[in-house]
Design a protein around this motif. Structure first.
Motif, PDB file in Angstrom:
ATOM      1  N   PHE A 158       0.701  -1.237  -0.039  1.00 48.41           N
ATOM      2  CA  PHE A 158       0.123  -0.029  -0.204  1.00 48.41           C
ATOM      3  C   PHE A 158       0.758   1.193  -0.102  1.00 48.41           C
ATOM      4  N   GLY A 159       1.843   1.267   0.767  1.00 55.31           N
ATOM      5  CA  GLY A 159       2.672   2.419   0.935  1.00 55.31           C
ATOM      6  C   GLY A 159       3.611   2.552  -0.357  1.00 55.31           C
ATOM      7  N   LYS A 160       3.956   1.580  -0.788  1.00 47.52           N
ATOM      8  CA  LYS A 160       4.690   1.672  -2.271  1.00 47.52           C
ATOM      9  C   LYS A 160       3.753   2.408  -3.305  1.00 47.52           C
ATOM     10  N   THR A 161       2.310   1.691  -3.499  1.00 49.27           N
ATOM     11  CA  THR A 161       1.478   2.367  -4.482  1.00 49.27           C
ATOM     12  C   THR A 161       1.380   3.854  -4.190  1.00 49.27           C
ATOM     13  N   ILE A 162       1.016   4.398  -3.137  1.00 54.21           N
ATOM     14  CA  ILE A 162       0.874   5.667  -2.498  1.00 54.21           C
ATOM     15  C   ILE A 162       2.037   6.438  -2.950  1.00 54.21           C
ATOM     16  N   GLY A 163       3.274   5.760  -2.604  1.00 53.75           N
ATOM     17  CA  GLY A 163       4.703   6.410  -2.686  1.00 53.75           C
ATOM     18  C   GLY A 163       5.034   6.923  -4.260  1.00 53.75           C
ATOM     19  N   ILE A 164       4.820   5.725  -4.968  1.00 48.49           N
ATOM     20  CA  ILE A 164       5.066   5.886  -6.361  1.00 48.49           C
ATOM     21  C   ILE A 164       4.206   6.853  -7.076  1.00 48.49           C
ATOM     22  N   GLY A 165       2.824   6.501  -7.125  1.00 50.15           N
ATOM     23  CA  GLY A 165       1.759   7.227  -7.520  1.00 50.15           C
ATOM     24  C   GLY A 165       2.104   8.578  -7.264  1.00 50.15           C
ATOM     25  N   SER A 166       2.452   8.935  -6.010  1.00 48.86           N
ATOM     26  CA  SER A 166       2.605  10.535  -5.687  1.00 48.86           C
ATOM     27  C   SER A 166       3.696  10.889  -6.111  1.00 48.86           C
ATOM     28  N   PHE A 167       4.844  10.383  -5.957  1.00 51.05           N
ATOM     29  CA  PHE A 167       6.249  10.966  -6.661  1.00 51.05           C
ATOM     30  C   PHE A 167       6.143  11.074  -8.003  1.00 51.05           C
ATOM     31  N   LEU A 168       5.684  10.074  -8.814  1.00 50.94           N
ATOM     32  CA  LEU A 168       5.700  10.349 -10.446  1.00 50.94           C
ATOM     33  C   LEU A 168       4.720  11.374 -10.607  1.00 50.94           C
ATOM     34  N   GLY A 169       3.434  11.553  -9.989  1.00 55.93           N
ATOM     35  CA  GLY A 169       2.496  12.654 -10.186  1.00 55.93           C
ATOM     36  C   GLY A 169       3.191  13.971  -9.822  1.00 55.93           C
ATOM     37  N   LEU A 170       3.744  14.098  -8.743  1.00 53.42           N
ATOM     38  CA  LEU A 170       4.242  15.352  -8.742  1.00 53.42           C
ATOM     39  C   LEU A 170       5.600  15.710  -9.652  1.00 53.42           C
ATOM     40  N   ALA A 171       6.493  14.710  -9.692  1.00 52.64           N
ATOM     41  CA  ALA A 171       7.547  15.008 -10.577  1.00 52.64           C
ATOM     42  C   ALA A 171       7.177  15.262 -12.163  1.00 52.64           C
ATOM     43  N   GLY A 172       6.204  14.530 -12.491  1.00 50.64           N
ATOM     44  CA  GLY A 172       5.688  14.721 -14.067  1.00 50.64           C
ATOM     45  C   GLY A 172       5.144  15.803 -14.219  1.00 50.64           C
ATOM     46  N   GLY A 173       4.260  16.139 -13.141  1.00 50.11           N
ATOM     47  CA  GLY A 173       3.529  17.457 -13.190  1.00 50.11           C
ATOM     48  C   GLY A 173       4.606  18.629 -13.091  1.00 50.11           C
ATOM     49  N   TYR A 174       5.411  18.596 -12.266  1.00 47.24           N
ATOM     50  CA  TYR A 174       6.364  19.689 -12.143  1.00 47.24           C
ATOM     51  C   TYR A 174       7.337  19.910 -13.544  1.00 47.24           C
ATOM     52  N   LEU A 175       7.819  18.933 -14.093  1.00 45.38           N
ATOM     53  CA  LEU A 175       8.434  19.023 -15.318  1.00 45.38           C
ATOM     54  C   LEU A 175       7.716  19.419 -16.282  1.00 45.38           C
ATOM     55  N   LEU A 176       6.281  18.779 -16.285  1.00 42.64           N
ATOM     56  CA  LEU A 176       5.540  19.214 -17.546  1.00 42.64           C
ATOM     57  C   LEU A 176       5.248  20.671 -17.477  1.00 42.64           C
ATOM     58  N   GLY A 177       5.165  21.148 -16.078  1.00 41.38           N
ATOM     59  CA  GLY A 177       4.790  22.361 -16.008  1.00 41.38           C
ATOM     60  C   GLY A 177       5.818  23.452 -16.566  1.00 41.38           C
ATOM     61  N   ILE A 178       7.137  22.993 -16.020  1.00 43.55           N
ATOM     62  CA  ILE A 178       8.474  23.853 -16.512  1.00 43.55           C
ATOM     63  C   ILE A 178       8.443  23.943 -18.182  1.00 43.55           C
ATOM     64  N   ALA A 179       8.363  22.740 -18.659  1.00 42.67           N
ATOM     65  CA  ALA A 179       8.277  22.378 -20.180  1.00 42.67           C
ATOM     66  C   ALA A 179       7.129  23.575 -20.705  1.00 42.67           C
TER      67      ALA A 179
END
Length: 601
Positions: free
Chosen positions: A187-208
């Motif tokens: 459960f923690g892995k699911t939450i952690g990976i989903g949150s990390f990729l969502g935040l990182a992907g959103g931030y990098l896409l926003g910068i682009a």
């Protein structure tokens, strides 16, 4: 139907037909989509989503839900929650929790669902959605504060409820393991990976996007592909964490500074309409009517618990400190129709749990569909009389939406404001909008019939639309759009004096009847020319000693009457061919031509 090509085309044609039918009869599109899906599916057997897509059904539904949730999360701005008061914030947090728990308990004890499935069902039915709320608000026309609460709750609660359902689903998946430690780690892995990729992907896409690293013509397509890539990558690393990732990614983009997501949002909304329509028909074809009837009377208890216990309790708890009276709380307690997001998420998670052999998962979809049908049908039919009974309907709107921000329009809007008339100028020309803002005139920058306008332009306050722009191709579309939403004799436009003399400028007879604003021969060019020469818009109060006849005689052809207000502040627009004779005690707002004014002495 054996031919997949014909079946897919049929889904598309049925989808647009249902959307058009809903548009004409002013119903939420979800109802005809559901009815048609049941007719072509379990009733006649013409279409079957499982036979049509086979093993691709799960990926198709999964990707579609990801796009729908991403589009919904793009509207989730934290400033919007704060800007609409504690009530919206409470409904989307405390209210969600209350609905979740009550629905789960009801489902467990009346339908015999396991606690895991009961809490998944409860999470799914917390969402309402703007696709069903907005058409209802147009009909009910509640007080402005209530309309704002319901509209913003519908926008904000979709991704929040979907996120809750994702988390519950991930817990169910994880909890199938025997070791509690492994369950918590999964459960923690699911939450952690989903949150990390969502935040990182959103931030990098926003910068682009902020730095224009993606060419404008590729932005919509690139964002779509990147989002689906984030979804797939997240699922690959941590099972079923993709929906969490794309939801967080959308929230991240929506709240980054100097990142314009409006074009992306409009593209995703267009795509979502197609996906929602087709998906809902396909999902309805999978309904097993036997399973629906086998639910028995227990489902009635669940529906009653959701509509008469969960919603009123959620609203009551959320209203603490919100400054609402009991009548307003009562209306909010009655209006909470469920929409397409609930249907799509229930189908997605049901498919996944069925594939895993989870007992009882097959009845999640029928229950959710029954909740959708009951809430949409019952509340659509009763919300208006309930609002009238509670005396929380807004009075007939008297405000004016002016399409076109030219100098004359700004002068007219400013004087209307001085006389206490609610007015807003809409235009696609930024310079005109900027000038209007400097005059403290409310404005909307963009196309007022766009999806963006439907979210940000409060049309419930406007009773009349005046089309006074030079955009000859756009003006008729604006007229047709607002006549549909507001009714007959609510939309008027300036004449162009060209439709009878220039074949290339011919307009329909229906639209030509609206080209009668103010007086014969009053065109956009005439008004613009007068304003450029220093024309003024002023208000004159009539009296027994100085009546309307004296007023016209004094100014003659120098004056163009625009708006009249009677002694009780009822507002009238001067229309060519319509007899309007202001009486003593009335105020008349008119354009005074400067050259002709200077000749009087």
């Amino acid at each position: 139907m054996s031919d997949p090509l014909v079946s897919l085309v049929m889904v598309g044609l049925l989808s647009i037909s249902c959307q058009y039918f809903a548009y004409k009869v002013r119903l939420p599109a979800i109802l005809p989509l559901l009815i048609v899906g049941i007719l072509v599916g379990p009733v006649t057997g013409v279409l079957n989503a499982d036979a049509l897509f086979g093993d691709l059904l799960f990926p198709v539904v999964s990707l579609s839900v990801a796009i729908i949730l991403f589009e919904g999360s793009l509207t989730l701005k934290f400033s919007d929650i704060a800007g609409h008061g504690n009530m919206v914030r409470n409904l989307c947090t405390i209210g969600v929790a209350v609905t979740w728990i009550v629905a789960a308990v009801a489902a467990h004890y009346t339908l015999g669902l396991t606690w895991q499935l009961s809490f998944l069902f409860g999470a799914i039915v917390t969402v309402t959605g703007p696709t069903v709320i907005v058409p209802m608000l147009r009909t009910v026309r509640p007080k402005t504060n209530l309309a704002n609460i319901l509209r913003w709750e519908g926008i904000i609660i979709d991704p929040i409820g979907a996120l809750l359902a994702v988390l519950v689903f991930e817990f169910i998946i994880a909890s199938q393991e025997t070791a509690i430690t492994h369950t918590l780690m999964t459960f923690g892995k699911t939450i952690g990976i989903g949150s990390f990729l969502g935040l990182a992907g959103g931030y990098l896409l926003g910068i682009a996007l902020r730095k224009d690293l993606i060419p404008h013509y590729l932005q919509n397509t690139a964002v779509l592909c990147i989002i689906l890539g984030i979804f797939a990558a997240s699922n690959y690393v941590a099972h079923e964490s993709g929906l969490l990732a794309v939801t967080i990614c959308g929230i991240m983009l929506a709240n980054m500074k100097n990142v314009d997501v409006e074009d992306i949002l409009e593209f995703k909304e267009t795509l979502s309409v197609l996906l929602i329509s087709g998906l809902f028909i396909l999902l309805a074809t999978r309904l097993n009517l036997t399973e629906v009837t086998d639910l028995g009377w227990g489902v009635v208890v669940v529906l009653a618990a959701i509509m008469f216990i969960a919603r009123p309790l959620a609203v009551l708890v959320s209203s603490v400190g919100a400054g609402l009276n009991l009548r307003e709380i009562a209306l909010l307690s009655w209006v909470a129709p469920r929409g397409i997001v609930a249907a799509a998420i229930s189908a997605l998670f049901s498919l996944k749990l069925e594939e895993m052999g989870y007992e009882g998962a097959n009845i999640i979809v029928p229950i959710v569909f029954l909740v959708i049908i009951a809430t949409v049908v019952v509340q659509s039919l009763t919300a208006r009389p309930v609002a009238s009974l509670l005396k929380v309907r807004s009075p007939p709107p008297t405000g004016f939406l002016i399409f076109g921000g030219a100098k004359f329009n700004r002068l007219m809007a400013e004087e209307m404001q001085n006389q206490g008339i609610n007015v807003c100028i809409a235009d696609t020309n930024w310079d005109a909008i900027r000038e209007a803002r400097m005059m403290d005139i409310p404005v909307y920058f963009g196309n007022p019939m766009s999806d963006h306008a439907s979210r940000h332009l409060e049309m419930s306050t406007f009773g009349t639309v005046l089309i006074m722009s030079p955009y000859k191709q756009l003006n008729p579309m604006i007229a047709y759009h607002f006549e549909y939403t507001m009714g007959k004799d609510k939309v008027w436009a300036l004449t162009s004096n060209e439709q009878s003399t220039r074949p290339s400028h011919q307009v329909s007879d229906h639209y030509a009847k609206k080209l009668t604003l103010f007086d014969e021969g009053v065109t956009y060019g005439v008004l613009a020319s007068s304003a450029a020469r220093g024309g003024i818009v002023k208000t004159t109060r009539l009296s027994e000693e100085f009546d309307f006849g004296d007023y016209l005689e004094k100014y003659g052809v120098r004056v163009t009457p625009l708006i009249a207000l009677d002694a009780e502040d009822h507002i009238y627009t001067f229309i060519n061919g319509r007899d309007l004779l202001p009486e003593p005690g009335w105020r008349v707002i008119s354009l005074i031509d400067p050259e002709k004014k200077s000749s009087e002495a």
